[in-house]
Scaffold this active site. Structure first.
Site, PDB file in Angstrom:
ATOM      1  N   SER A   8       0.798  -1.215   0.000  1.00 15.04           N
ATOM      2  CA  SER A   8       0.000   0.000   0.000  1.00 15.04           C
ATOM      3  C   SER A   8       0.838   1.276   0.000  1.00 15.04           C
ATOM      4  O   SER A   8       1.625   1.489  -0.906  1.00 15.04           O
ATOM      5  CB  SER A   8      -0.948  -0.050   1.199  1.00 15.04           C
ATOM      6  OG  SER A   8      -1.893   0.963   1.099  1.00 15.04           O
ATOM      7  N   HIS A   9       0.698   2.084   1.056  1.00 13.94           N
ATOM      8  CA  HIS A   9       1.376   3.382   1.079  1.00 13.94           C
ATOM      9  C   HIS A   9       2.835   3.260   1.524  1.00 13.94           C
ATOM     10  O   HIS A   9       3.539   4.256   1.597  1.00 13.94           O
ATOM     11  CB  HIS A   9       0.641   4.319   2.036  1.00 13.94           C
ATOM     12  CG  HIS A   9       0.669   3.825   3.447  1.00 13.94           C
ATOM     13  ND1 HIS A   9      -0.101   2.769   3.874  1.00 13.94           N
ATOM     14  CD2 HIS A   9       1.396   4.207   4.516  1.00 13.94           C
ATOM     15  CE1 HIS A   9       0.144   2.534   5.150  1.00 13.94           C
ATOM     16  NE2 HIS A   9       1.054   3.393   5.568  1.00 13.94           N
ATOM     17  N   ASP A  53      -1.434   1.318  -3.850  1.00 12.75           N
ATOM     18  CA  ASP A  53      -2.397   0.360  -4.395  1.00 12.75           C
ATOM     19  C   ASP A  53      -3.718   1.017  -4.779  1.00 12.75           C
ATOM     20  O   ASP A  53      -4.713   0.330  -5.018  1.00 12.75           O
ATOM     21  CB  ASP A  53      -2.614  -0.798  -3.417  1.00 12.75           C
ATOM     22  CG  ASP A  53      -3.142  -0.349  -2.060  1.00 12.75           C
ATOM     23  OD1 ASP A  53      -2.920   0.824  -1.695  1.00 12.75           O
ATOM     24  OD2 ASP A  53      -3.767  -1.166  -1.363  1.00 12.75           O
ATOM     25  N   LYS A  77     -11.510   0.568   0.389  1.00  7.73           N
ATOM     26  CA  LYS A  77     -11.536   1.985   0.081  1.00  7.73           C
ATOM     27  C   LYS A  77     -11.079   2.156  -1.356  1.00  7.73           C
ATOM     28  O   LYS A  77     -10.466   1.266  -1.929  1.00  7.73           O
ATOM     29  CB  LYS A  77     -10.680   2.773   1.067  1.00  7.73           C
ATOM     30  CG  LYS A  77      -9.248   2.300   1.248  1.00  7.73           C
ATOM     31  CD  LYS A  77      -8.628   3.029   2.441  1.00  7.73           C
ATOM     32  CE  LYS A  77      -7.147   2.741   2.565  1.00  7.73           C
ATOM     33  NZ  LYS A  77      -6.862   1.591   3.452  1.00  7.73           N
ATOM     34  N   ASP A  94      -2.521   6.379  -3.453  1.00  7.19           N
ATOM     35  CA  ASP A  94      -1.379   5.695  -2.852  1.00  7.19           C
ATOM     36  C   ASP A  94      -0.927   4.506  -3.706  1.00  7.19           C
ATOM     37  O   ASP A  94      -1.397   4.323  -4.828  1.00  7.19           O
ATOM     38  CB  ASP A  94      -1.700   5.260  -1.416  1.00  7.19           C
ATOM     39  CG  ASP A  94      -2.643   4.070  -1.359  1.00  7.19           C
ATOM     40  OD1 ASP A  94      -3.444   3.924  -2.294  1.00  7.19           O
ATOM     41  OD2 ASP A  94      -2.583   3.288  -0.388  1.00  7.19           O
ATOM     42  N   ASP A 112      -6.009   2.678  -3.256  1.00  2.46           N
ATOM     43  CA  ASP A 112      -7.227   2.708  -2.444  1.00  2.46           C
ATOM     44  C   ASP A 112      -7.341   3.999  -1.632  1.00  2.46           C
ATOM     45  O   ASP A 112      -8.421   4.330  -1.154  1.00  2.46           O
ATOM     46  CB  ASP A 112      -7.368   1.455  -1.557  1.00  2.46           C
ATOM     47  CG  ASP A 112      -6.198   1.236  -0.614  1.00  2.46           C
ATOM     48  OD1 ASP A 112      -5.210   2.001  -0.686  1.00  2.46           O
ATOM     49  OD2 ASP A 112      -6.271   0.283   0.190  1.00  2.46           O
ATOM     50  N   ARG A 113      -6.246   4.744  -1.487  1.00  2.13           N
ATOM     51  CA  ARG A 113      -6.326   6.022  -0.772  1.00  2.13           C
ATOM     52  C   ARG A 113      -6.449   7.181  -1.736  1.00  2.13           C
ATOM     53  O   ARG A 113      -6.038   7.081  -2.896  1.00  2.13           O
ATOM     54  CB  ARG A 113      -5.060   6.243   0.059  1.00  2.13           C
ATOM     55  CG  ARG A 113      -4.859   5.236   1.145  1.00  2.13           C
ATOM     56  CD  ARG A 113      -3.683   5.648   2.006  1.00  2.13           C
ATOM     57  NE  ARG A 113      -3.483   4.653   3.055  1.00  2.13           N
ATOM     58  CZ  ARG A 113      -2.839   4.884   4.179  1.00  2.13           C
ATOM     59  NH1 ARG A 113      -2.320   6.073   4.411  1.00  2.13           N
ATOM     60  NH2 ARG A 113      -2.706   3.943   5.082  1.00  2.13           N
TER      61      ARG A 113
HETATM   62  C1  VG1 Z   1      -3.033   2.549   8.355  1.00  2.00           C
HETATM   63  C2  VG1 Z   1      -4.175   3.526   8.515  1.00  2.00           C
HETATM   64  C3  VG1 Z   1      -5.502   2.797   8.413  1.00  2.00           C
HETATM   65  C4  VG1 Z   1      -5.559   2.037   7.087  1.00  2.00           C
HETATM   66  C5  VG1 Z   1      -4.361   1.126   6.960  1.00  2.00           C
HETATM   67  C6  VG1 Z   1      -4.306   0.439   5.626  1.00  2.00           C
HETATM   68  O1  VG1 Z   1      -3.064   1.589   9.399  1.00  2.00           O
HETATM   69  O2  VG1 Z   1      -4.087   4.201   9.740  1.00  2.00           O
HETATM   70  O3  VG1 Z   1      -6.540   3.733   8.511  1.00  2.00           O
HETATM   71  O4  VG1 Z   1      -6.735   1.286   7.007  1.00  2.00           O
HETATM   72  O5  VG1 Z   1      -3.160   1.872   7.106  1.00  2.00           O
HETATM   73  O6  VG1 Z   1      -4.316   1.341   4.579  1.00  2.00           O
HETATM   74  P1  VG1 Z   1      -2.114   1.686  10.694  1.00  2.00           P
HETATM   75  O7  VG1 Z   1      -2.412   0.441  11.480  1.00  2.00           O
HETATM   76  O8  VG1 Z   1      -0.704   1.788  10.199  1.00  2.00           O
HETATM   77  O9  VG1 Z   1      -2.520   2.940  11.401  1.00  2.00           O
HETATM   78  V1  VG1 Z   1      -3.427   1.020   3.182  1.00  2.00           V
HETATM   79  O10 VG1 Z   1      -3.945   2.093   2.001  1.00  2.00           O
HETATM   80  O11 VG1 Z   1      -1.900   1.146   3.763  1.00  2.00           O
HETATM   81  O12 VG1 Z   1      -3.830  -0.616   2.895  1.00  2.00           O
HETATM   82 CO    CO Z   2      -3.471   1.572   0.180  1.00  4.49          CO
END
Ligand code: VG1
Ligand code: CO
Length: 553
Positions: A123-124, A289, A386, A287, A291-292
């Site tokens: 992801s990010h 993938d 998302k 981001d 989804d953000r």
């Molecule tokens: C973070 C965000 C959370 C989100 C998750 C996955 O998690 O705070 O809101 O759902 O990333 O997003 P954490 O546990 O690091 O706070 V993604 O777009 O990275 O799959």
């Molecule tokens: Co993501």
């Protein structure tokens, strides 16, 4: 070609976090590391019994597979295909080149009635050989596996001793159509096609084409990640946005060195363009993938919590939601801006732990239509993830329908509902024991904090957020320490479940301001007193040696 039985030994630390298993690429590249996790997943999906006898539940089934294109994506795809072929999967729907965004996996699983999907993404998190890799399983509703399933997979990783894998050569990931791997069909699909149809069913594409014909300009920064092909195909090719509206549109294994986390700190190039004299009308970033999303107007950044509230308030302007919403949900640390809209509209409003998997049951049960998180994530019942580009199309549609700019829409919203000032401070790469001790001490101090005064405010309640799923009754404890003040202000502490280096402490600050004359204060100024309270209560600086957060968004 033959199915091999390969002996293996377990690895520590294969418990999925907020969103799947995320580790450094170097960890994933250890022999059998990825293989073990995927074999454990297949064992659990097969319906393995207490004696370790694998079941038959995977036979005849279809799985969806794709990832965000980061380093190791292609190699991981080949490995997973060989495991799937040896574990009785009948068919894999594979995004061309191994590419599928997270929301697209969800869309394909749902549209093609697959058993589930495997998403390869961190992801990010940064990519490249030195960066992170990740894997996540989505169930047949298209959404992230629930904790019961991820725990079962984790438990299996700890005891498994054998991999079942084909020794067939790698397949070609590029030509569309069906290839055979052992007895398994691999159908390489256009990664965008299913997703495009879902978007077409929700938004008025003619209205959006009309918007671009009037000369409306936009800049969508895909940050060299997987959102690029989707945004280019839909915004430029289908909807006629000017060529070049989508930038950094080709997914690169290292994201071109960018950190594909769409916030003002990491998407600085977009922020610069949006504050230039000739800025486009609308800006957005996604981001790794896709989804953000971050939504930006001219010289104006939208808080994700406000975005959810505003979408809720205006949903009826969008064809897919014109009959209204069933309800809304937000993660606990997300600001309560949406709660005010829900109240005004008479909609049920749910507060869930952090992570999209907690929205799945509510969406499946028809209790909510829109969901959102403060971490630049918004989405709806159209998929079970998302969805960054969906949010972009939503905001473009709002501008087309109202003729109003991003800034005007948000400021009008504040005038009606008041403003929830909101910020998140991240303290990254803290020593794990320091972070854990901070949380333990904080929890212990909670009873004594209730009733204490801090400046003008009194702590009305202090707890460690626990959630009982209203649909299946499952309980999730320790989801974040909350100080709730008598004026509605909140200070929240939790540890990240997606990081791969040490621990990351997230501090979430929020306060409500009803008076429109006080809506233009810089966010960090507006919340400085709450940041001071957090420091006083938790001693972040003293414990971590960090005088300021690594990132404030
Ligand atoms: C973070 C965000 C959370 C989100 C998750 C996955 O998690 O705070 O809101 O759902 O990333 O997003 P954490 O546990 O690091 O706070 V993604 O777009 O990275 O799959
Ligand atoms: Co993501």
């Amino acid at each position: 070609m033959a199915i091999q039985s390969i002996s293996t030994h377990s690895f520590a630390g294969q418990r999925p976090g907020t969103s799947g298993l995320r580790k450094k690429v170097t960890v994933f590249m250890q022999p059998n590391y990825l293989e073990n996790f995927v074999q454990a997943l297949f064992d659990v999906l097969s319906g393995i019994d207490a004696e370790g006898q694998r079941g038959t539940a995977l036979q005849g089934q279809t799985l969806v597979l794709g990832g965000d294109g980061r380093y190791h994506n292609r190699a991981a795809v080949q490995t997973i295909l060989k495991l799937a072929a040896a574990n009785g999967v009948a068919k894999v729907l594979l995004g061309q080149g191994g590419i599928l965004s997270t929301p697209a996996v969800s869309a394909v699983v749902r549209r093609r009635a697959a058993l589930g999907g495997i998403v390869l993404s961190a992801s990010h998190n940064p990519g490249g050989a030195e960066g992170d890799f990740g894997i996540k399983y989505n169930a047949n509703n298209g959404g992230p596996a629930n904790e019961t399933l991820t725990e079962a997979v984790y438990a299996r990783t700890q005891v498994l001793t054998e991999l079942r894998m084909s020794d067939a050569p790698d397949i070609n990931l590029n030509p569309l159509g069906v290839q055979m791997l052992e007895q398994m069909q691999v159908e390489v699909i256009d990664p965008v096609a299913d997703y495009l149809e879902v978007m077409r069913s929700l938004f008025d594409f003619d209205q959006l084409r009309g918007l671009f014909q009037t000369g409306f300009t936009l800049r969508v920064d895909a940050m060299n990640a997987v959102g690029g092909p989707y945004a280019k195909a839909i915004l430029e090719d289908v909807l006629g946005a000017p060529a070049g509206s989508v930038v950094n549109a080709v997914p690169l294994e290292d994201f071109g060195g960018l950190h594909p986390d769409p916030n003002p700190v990491n998407a600085t190039d977009l922020i610069d363009h949006m504050s230039a004299p000739n800025a486009p009308d609308f800006g957005a970033a996604m981001d790794g993938d896709a989804d953000r999303n971050m939504v930006v107007g001219r010289n104006f950044v939208v808080s994700p919590s406000d975005s959810l509230a505003l979408m809720t308030a205006h949903a009826k302007l969008i064809p897919g939601y014109r009959h209204g919403l069933l309800g809304v949900a937000r993660s606990m640390p997300t600001s309560a801006a949406v709660d005010r809209v829900a109240k005004a509209l008479g909609l049920p409003c749910f507060e869930t732990p952090t992570g999209w998997k907690f929205f799945g049951n509510l969406l499946d049960a028809g209790q909510v239509t829109l969901c959102g998180e403060e971490s630049y994530g918004t989405g709806s019942s159209h998929v079970r993830e998302k969805d960054g580009l969906w949010a972009i199309l939503f905001w473009l549609s709002l501008q087309a329908a109202t003729g109003k700019s991003v800034q005007t829409l948000v400021q009008e919203h504040w005038r009606i509902y008041g403003r929830n000032y909101y910020t998140r401070h991240d303290y990254e790469a803290i020593a794990v024991d320091v972070a854990n001790a901070l949380m333990v001490d904080l929890r212990a101090s909670l009873p004594g904090l209730v009733g204490q005064r801090f400046g003008q405010r009194t702590v009305a309640a202090a707890d460690d957020f626990a959630y009982t799923d209203p649909v299946d009754g499952s309980i999730s404890n320790h989801q974040g320490v909350r100080l709730l003040f008598d004026d509605g202000a909140r200070v929240i502490f939790r540890l990240s479940g997606t990081g791969t280096e040490g621990a990351t402490l997230r501090l979430y600050l929020e306060r409500y301001e009803a008076n429109p004359a006080l809506h233009a204060v810089p966010v960090q100024t507006a919340l400085a007193d709450l940041a001071a309270v957090a420091e006083q209560v938790a001693g972040i600086c003293a414990r971590t040696g960090m005088a300021a957060p690594s990132v404030a968004t």
